[in-house]
Motif scaffolding. Structure first.
Motif, PDB file in Angstrom:
ATOM      1  N   VAL A  17       3.041   4.484  -1.757  1.00 50.11           N
ATOM      2  CA  VAL A  17       2.198   5.333  -1.579  1.00 50.11           C
ATOM      3  C   VAL A  17       1.025   5.281  -0.616  1.00 50.11           C
ATOM      4  CG1 VAL A  17       2.332   5.820  -4.162  1.00 50.11           C
ATOM      5  CG2 VAL A  17       0.421   4.260  -3.215  1.00 50.11           C
ATOM      6  N   VAL A  18       0.340   6.389  -0.122  1.00 48.45           N
ATOM      7  CA  VAL A  18      -0.462   6.267   0.927  1.00 48.45           C
ATOM      8  C   VAL A  18      -1.813   7.073   0.292  1.00 48.45           C
ATOM      9  CG1 VAL A  18       1.144   6.271   2.670  1.00 48.45           C
ATOM     10  CG2 VAL A  18       0.195   8.351   1.984  1.00 48.45           C
ATOM     11  N   PRO A  19      -3.095   6.786   1.023  1.00 46.96           N
ATOM     12  CA  PRO A  19      -4.283   7.329   0.775  1.00 46.96           C
ATOM     13  C   PRO A  19      -4.151   8.931   0.272  1.00 46.96           C
ATOM     14  CG  PRO A  19      -4.743   5.918   2.182  1.00 46.96           C
ATOM     15  CD  PRO A  19      -3.123   5.923   2.205  1.00 46.96           C
ATOM     16  N   GLY A  20      -4.477   9.601  -0.663  1.00 45.34           N
ATOM     17  CA  GLY A  20      -4.414  10.856  -0.895  1.00 45.34           C
ATOM     18  C   GLY A  20      -3.168  11.100  -2.129  1.00 45.34           C
ATOM     19  N   ASP A  21      -2.094  10.394  -2.341  1.00 51.27           N
ATOM     20  CA  ASP A  21      -1.228  10.350  -3.034  1.00 51.27           C
ATOM     21  C   ASP A  21      -1.575  10.692  -4.467  1.00 51.27           C
ATOM     22  OD1 ASP A  21       0.580  11.072  -1.092  1.00 51.27           O
ATOM     23  OD2 ASP A  21       1.682   8.801  -1.530  1.00 51.27           O
ATOM     24  N   VAL A  22      -1.246  11.752  -5.137  1.00 52.44           N
ATOM     25  CA  VAL A  22      -1.556  11.809  -6.434  1.00 52.44           C
ATOM     26  C   VAL A  22      -0.418  11.404  -7.375  1.00 52.44           C
ATOM     27  CG1 VAL A  22      -2.025  13.322  -8.435  1.00 52.44           C
ATOM     28  CG2 VAL A  22      -2.887  13.893  -6.269  1.00 52.44           C
ATOM     29  N   VAL A  23      -0.746  10.133  -8.030  1.00 55.04           N
ATOM     30  CA  VAL A  23       0.412   9.169  -8.417  1.00 55.04           C
ATOM     31  C   VAL A  23       0.405   9.478 -10.237  1.00 55.04           C
ATOM     32  CG1 VAL A  23       0.439   7.406  -6.523  1.00 55.04           C
ATOM     33  CG2 VAL A  23      -0.986   7.366  -8.891  1.00 55.04           C
ATOM     34  N   ALA A  52      -3.032   2.385   1.119  1.00 58.49           N
ATOM     35  CA  ALA A  52      -1.471   2.387   1.200  1.00 58.49           C
ATOM     36  C   ALA A  52      -1.179   1.028   0.744  1.00 58.49           C
ATOM     37  CB  ALA A  52      -1.142   2.099   2.732  1.00 58.49           C
ATOM     38  N   GLY A  53       0.286   1.185  -0.126  1.00 60.25           N
ATOM     39  CA  GLY A  53       0.483  -0.258  -0.624  1.00 60.25           C
ATOM     40  C   GLY A  53       1.604   0.503  -1.507  1.00 60.25           C
ATOM     41  N   THR A  54       2.136  -0.470  -2.572  1.00 58.55           N
ATOM     42  CA  THR A  54       3.167  -0.404  -3.641  1.00 58.55           C
ATOM     43  C   THR A  54       2.431   0.019  -5.137  1.00 58.55           C
ATOM     44  OG1 THR A  54       4.597  -1.492  -2.338  1.00 58.55           O
ATOM     45  CG2 THR A  54       5.118  -0.842  -4.755  1.00 58.55           C
ATOM     46  N   LEU A  55       2.726   1.180  -5.674  1.00 56.32           N
ATOM     47  CA  LEU A  55       2.111   1.427  -6.840  1.00 56.32           C
ATOM     48  C   LEU A  55       2.826   0.384  -8.023  1.00 56.32           C
ATOM     49  CD1 LEU A  55       0.124   3.170  -8.767  1.00 56.32           C
ATOM     50  CD2 LEU A  55       2.208   4.696  -9.145  1.00 56.32           C
ATOM     51  N   ARG A  56       1.920  -0.577  -8.748  1.00 56.62           N
ATOM     52  CA  ARG A  56       2.786  -1.190  -9.863  1.00 56.62           C
ATOM     53  C   ARG A  56       2.125  -0.833 -11.238  1.00 56.62           C
ATOM     54  NH1 ARG A  56       6.710  -3.482  -7.008  1.00 56.62           N
ATOM     55  NH2 ARG A  56       5.947  -4.704  -5.392  1.00 56.62           N
ATOM     56  N   LYS A  62      -1.360  -0.850 -17.567  1.00 56.42           N
ATOM     57  CA  LYS A  62      -2.349  -0.940 -16.299  1.00 56.42           C
ATOM     58  C   LYS A  62      -1.413  -0.533 -14.957  1.00 56.42           C
ATOM     59  CE  LYS A  62      -5.241  -4.085 -13.836  1.00 56.42           C
ATOM     60  NZ  LYS A  62      -5.879  -5.254 -13.851  1.00 56.42           N
ATOM     61  N   TYR A  63      -2.220   0.495 -14.205  1.00 58.26           N
ATOM     62  CA  TYR A  63      -1.434   0.720 -12.945  1.00 58.26           C
ATOM     63  C   TYR A  63      -2.446   0.262 -11.839  1.00 58.26           C
ATOM     64  CZ  TYR A  63       1.247   4.113 -15.577  1.00 58.26           C
ATOM     65  OH  TYR A  63       2.240   4.763 -16.480  1.00 58.26           O
ATOM     66  N   TRP A  64      -1.989  -0.292 -10.713  1.00 57.98           N
ATOM     67  CA  TRP A  64      -2.866  -0.615  -9.547  1.00 57.98           C
ATOM     68  C   TRP A  64      -1.908  -0.583  -8.291  1.00 57.98           C
ATOM     69  CZ3 TRP A  64      -0.355  -4.091 -12.813  1.00 57.98           C
ATOM     70  CH2 TRP A  64       0.625  -5.219 -11.909  1.00 57.98           C
ATOM     71  N   ILE A  65      -2.352  -0.510  -7.263  1.00 58.92           N
ATOM     72  CA  ILE A  65      -1.643  -0.712  -6.126  1.00 58.92           C
ATOM     73  C   ILE A  65      -1.556  -1.806  -5.343  1.00 58.92           C
ATOM     74  CG2 ILE A  65      -1.670   0.460  -3.422  1.00 58.92           C
ATOM     75  CD1 ILE A  65      -2.689   2.838  -4.439  1.00 58.92           C
ATOM     76  N   GLU A  66      -0.503  -2.511  -4.984  1.00 57.70           N
ATOM     77  CA  GLU A  66      -0.586  -3.659  -4.388  1.00 57.70           C
ATOM     78  C   GLU A  66      -0.387  -3.700  -2.959  1.00 57.70           C
ATOM     79  OE1 GLU A  66       3.205  -6.781  -4.506  1.00 57.70           O
ATOM     80  OE2 GLU A  66       2.092  -6.713  -6.510  1.00 57.70           O
TER      81      GLU A  66
END
Length: 263
Positions: A17-23, A52-56, A62-66
């Motif tokens: 994902v990148v900044p601004g993506d609604v996940v 930017a990163g990978t959504l985990r 729990k959700y976070w961006i790695e």
């Protein structure tokens, strides 16, 4: 440019994902409670990416961006390694490798209350005419500048210093507190998350089969290693630092190569 929309919570999990993506769309998750980790922010019912990163995702909620970066951005419930840089009347200032210093209240230890300030014992030994004697002193809990601590992030809001604690959520010391001896080195935040992942990271699994050592990994990109032999500490530290860009199979081969060099 329109943001991507998520029709289900699993749509972006393990995806880049990148900044601004609604996940995540909370309007479709009314019966669920979720925890947001680093890299995510809430705007009404929309959860969007801030980096930017990978959504985990980790169970239960729990959700976070790695991502891999040198500077650490504090997040609530992160476990980190911090270094005491100053002490005040009510708290200690801690270097957490982030944009701001963290503060550790003097009462943020197991059993610490305003009526029960944590205390410690100092054993002083002196020699006089070949006779050893000892004296026990009781004083306020003090940490020297430079002390390495294993900590938990309690509060992390923009515009304020992160609040830290040496207890778990139930108020017990658990594994938190000062780390004595050993060797501390720095890595990227991405590698530190890999080391804490489940199942066990291949490099740690391979090292654990052949060597005996202690390790503490902070999500802020700091790793502490201790062992009976300095050679073991050096091998473990080198193996971890060399593993970041290697696959699982390559990590095992690299560990075998390092171990052959010290035999």
């Amino acid at each position: 440019m329109e943001n991507k929309q998520s029709s289900s919570p699993a749509s972006f999990v393990d995806s880049t994902v990148v900044p601004g993506d609604v996940v995540l769309d909370l309007s479709s998750m009314t019966s669920q409670t979720i925890k947001l980790g680093g890299g995510l922010r809430q705007d009404c019912d929309a959860i969007s990416a801030m980096k930017a990163g990978t959504l985990r995702f980790s169970k239960p909620n729990k959700y976070w961006i790695e991502s891999s970066q040198k500077r650490y951005v504090p997040c609530v419930e992160d476990t980190i390694l911090g270094i005491v840089v100053d002490s005040k009347a009510d708290n200690f200032l801690i270097d957490i490798k982030g944009p701001a210093m963290g503060f550790l209240p003097v009462l943020a230890f197991e059993g610490g209350t305003r009526r029960n300030i944590p205390k410690f014992e100092i054993l002083v030994e002196s020699s006089h005419n070949s006779i050893l004697f000892s004296m026990r002193l009781i004083g306020l809990y003090q940490l020297e500048v430079g002390t390495l601590l294993y900590l938990r992030v309690v509060k992390a809001n923009s515009g304020m210093n992160p609040e830290l604690s040496c207890t778990d959520a139930s108020g017990k010391a658990a594994e938190f507190g000062p780390l004595k001896d050993g060797y501390m080195f720095e890595t990227s935040t991405g590698l530190s998350r890999k080391l804490l992942s489940s199942p066990t990271c291949p490099v740690l699994e391979a090292l654990g089969k052949k060597l005996s050592f202690e390790i503490a990994v902070g999500l802020n990109g700091r790793v502490w290693v201790n062992a009976a032999s300095p050679d073991t500490i050096v091998v473990v530290a080198n193996a971890i630092m060399n593993s970041e860009s290697l696959s699982g199979a390559q990590q095992i081969i690299m560990v075998d190569h390092l171990l052959k060099n010290i035999q």
